[in-house]
Write an enzyme that holds these catalytic residues in place. Structure first.
Site, PDB file in Angstrom:
ATOM      1  N   ASP A  65       0.831  -1.205   0.000  1.00 48.25           N
ATOM      2  CA  ASP A  65       0.000   0.000   0.000  1.00 48.25           C
ATOM      3  C   ASP A  65       0.870   1.262   0.000  1.00 48.25           C
ATOM      4  O   ASP A  65       0.353   2.376  -0.048  1.00 48.25           O
ATOM      5  CB  ASP A  65      -1.029  -0.009   1.136  1.00 48.25           C
ATOM      6  CG  ASP A  65      -0.401  -0.046   2.517  1.00 48.25           C
ATOM      7  OD1 ASP A  65       0.838  -0.096   2.617  1.00 48.25           O
ATOM      8  OD2 ASP A  65      -1.155  -0.026   3.508  1.00 48.25           O
ATOM      9  N   LYS A 137      -0.884  -9.527   3.144  1.00 47.62           N
ATOM     10  CA  LYS A 137      -0.131  -8.963   4.274  1.00 47.62           C
ATOM     11  C   LYS A 137      -1.063  -8.045   5.065  1.00 47.62           C
ATOM     12  O   LYS A 137      -1.871  -7.333   4.474  1.00 47.62           O
ATOM     13  CB  LYS A 137       1.085  -8.180   3.777  1.00 47.62           C
ATOM     14  CG  LYS A 137       1.880  -7.511   4.899  1.00 47.62           C
ATOM     15  CD  LYS A 137       3.227  -7.012   4.434  1.00 47.62           C
ATOM     16  CE  LYS A 137       3.207  -5.635   3.837  1.00 47.62           C
ATOM     17  NZ  LYS A 137       2.693  -4.562   4.721  1.00 47.62           N
ATOM     18  N   GLU A 139      -1.081  -5.470   8.818  1.00 48.75           N
ATOM     19  CA  GLU A 139      -0.227  -4.806   9.805  1.00 48.75           C
ATOM     20  C   GLU A 139      -0.721  -5.006  11.235  1.00 48.75           C
ATOM     21  O   GLU A 139      -1.928  -5.042  11.488  1.00 48.75           O
ATOM     22  CB  GLU A 139      -0.171  -3.296   9.515  1.00 48.75           C
ATOM     23  CG  GLU A 139       0.501  -2.960   8.199  1.00 48.75           C
ATOM     24  CD  GLU A 139       0.677  -1.455   7.996  1.00 48.75           C
ATOM     25  OE1 GLU A 139       0.371  -0.661   8.912  1.00 48.75           O
ATOM     26  OE2 GLU A 139       1.134  -1.086   6.896  1.00 48.75           O
ATOM     27  N   GLU A 206       9.678  -3.796  10.249  1.00 47.32           N
ATOM     28  CA  GLU A 206      10.038  -2.486   9.688  1.00 47.32           C
ATOM     29  C   GLU A 206      10.569  -1.561  10.783  1.00 47.32           C
ATOM     30  O   GLU A 206       9.908  -1.362  11.814  1.00 47.32           O
ATOM     31  CB  GLU A 206       8.811  -1.865   9.009  1.00 47.32           C
ATOM     32  CG  GLU A 206       9.107  -0.503   8.399  1.00 47.32           C
ATOM     33  CD  GLU A 206       8.096  -0.049   7.355  1.00 47.32           C
ATOM     34  OE1 GLU A 206       7.109  -0.772   7.093  1.00 47.32           O
ATOM     35  OE2 GLU A 206       8.297   1.052   6.810  1.00 47.32           O
TER      36      GLU A 206
HETATM   37  O1  KIV Z   1       3.480  -1.070   1.645  1.00 50.17           O
HETATM   38  C1  KIV Z   1       4.641  -1.455   1.560  1.00 50.17           C
HETATM   39  O2  KIV Z   1       5.312  -1.300   0.550  1.00 50.17           O
HETATM   40  C2  KIV Z   1       5.217  -2.112   2.721  1.00 50.17           C
HETATM   41  C3  KIV Z   1       6.700  -2.287   2.757  1.00 50.17           C
HETATM   42  C4  KIV Z   1       7.372  -1.018   3.050  1.00 50.17           C
HETATM   43  C5  KIV Z   1       7.114  -3.378   3.666  1.00 50.17           C
HETATM   44  O3  KIV Z   1       4.508  -2.468   3.619  1.00 50.17           O
END
Ligand code: KIV
Length: 290
Positions: A65, A137, A139, A206
């Site tokens: 994102d 993915k 968070e 991160e």
């Molecule tokens: O959105 C993204 O590109 C990410 C990376 C920075 C790990 O979450």
């Protein structure tokens, strides 16, 4: 004889130069880790850059994102929608298919698409999986453990994301290193272990101190740690493509190296990134980590 039907724009060859590589899958990533080979990941958001990353030997493409910043001109990832993510995952998956690529595609669940309930997370993950993602993915830790377990039980591979979680930048008070003090480190460790138990096959770390991410890598044999600003002790690395190609007018964060310097093409720059991650010359803890 020239092919007069070929598109004049952004040609993609029918087969990737790395077509000999076995398709990247979870067992294949486990194999890489087991033999001590680092896992390489880059973000990509469209068909051409995804195909070029595949040809450069990148194993995992994250349709992150972060496209909110680098493609849409937003100031954070908070405004990115599920529909936008679906569009970009579809574009990447199409690019990879066109070159018969082998890359593992991860679709980022955007802010607001999984926070409400595990059922909402399943519906959102389904959108990205049907768009061509192999994994989603999300968070955060703690409350996400139940969500991860729910998705994994239903056959959706999940990558967790701990440390600096940009979707909650306003709650965190800025883009800061996380897990620096004892309490923060203990919480991060507890969340990471719970996410591994819930079945997260990967975890992005991160902006986490190098010592903590290295320790976590040893404690998480079933959840491959992918670092960004987390030092060189993780199982793999990820960077935002625009940053590692030097395509921005601002100052890169300290954990980024501009791999375009000295390279004649984007593919060569990406191949240099892959080589540097694999041989351990990127990242350099003294330069890129905390
Ligand atoms: O959105 C993204 O590109 C990410 C990376 C920075 C790990 O979450």
């Amino acid at each position: 004889m020239s092919n007069t039907n070929a598109s004049p724009y952004g040609t993609l060859p029918p087969a990737s130069p790395v077509a000999v590589r076995k398709p990247i899958s979870l067992p294949r990533l486990n194999e890489l880790r087991a033999r001590g080979e680092k896992i390489t990941m880059l973000t990509a958001y469209d068909a051409t850059f995804a195909a070029v990353a595949d040809a450069a030997g990148v194993e995992c493409i994250l349709v992150g994102d972060s496209l909110g910043m680098v493609c849409q001109g937003l100031t954070s990832t908070v405004g990115v929608t599920l529909d936008t993510m679906r569009y970009h995952v579809e574009s990447v998956a199409r690019g990879i298919r066109r070159v018969q690529g082998t890359t593992w595609i991860i679709g980022d669940l955007p802010f607001g698409s999984y926070q409400e309930s595990k059922e909402q997370a399943l519906r959102s993950a389904t959108v990205l999986m049907q768009a061509g993602a192999h994994m989603v993915k999300l968070e955060g830790g703690g409350w996400t453990t139940e969500v991860v377990h729910f998705l994994v039980e239903r056959g959706i591979p999940v990558c967790a994301h701990l440390g600096l979680t940009p979707q909650t930048v306003h709650a965190l008070g800025g883009y800061r290193v996380q897990g620096r003090d004892d309490a923060g480190a203990a919480q991060l460790r507890q969340e990471a272990l719970a996410l591994q138990d819930a079945g997260a096959a990967m975890v992005v770390l991160e902006m986490v101190p190098e010592a903590l991410s290295t320790a976590l890598t040893h404690e998480l044999p079933r959840s491959h740690t992918i670092g960004i600003g987390a030092g060189n002790g993780t199982a793999g690395q990820v960077l935002v493509m625009h940053d590692m190609l030097g395509v921005n007018l601002g100052k890169n964060p300290k954990f980024v190296r501009n791999f375009m310097l000295g390279q004649a093409s984007v593919q060569a720059a990406m191949a240099a990134y892959v080589a540097a991650v694999k041989d351990g010359s990127f990242p350099v803890n003294a330069e890129h980590a905390w």
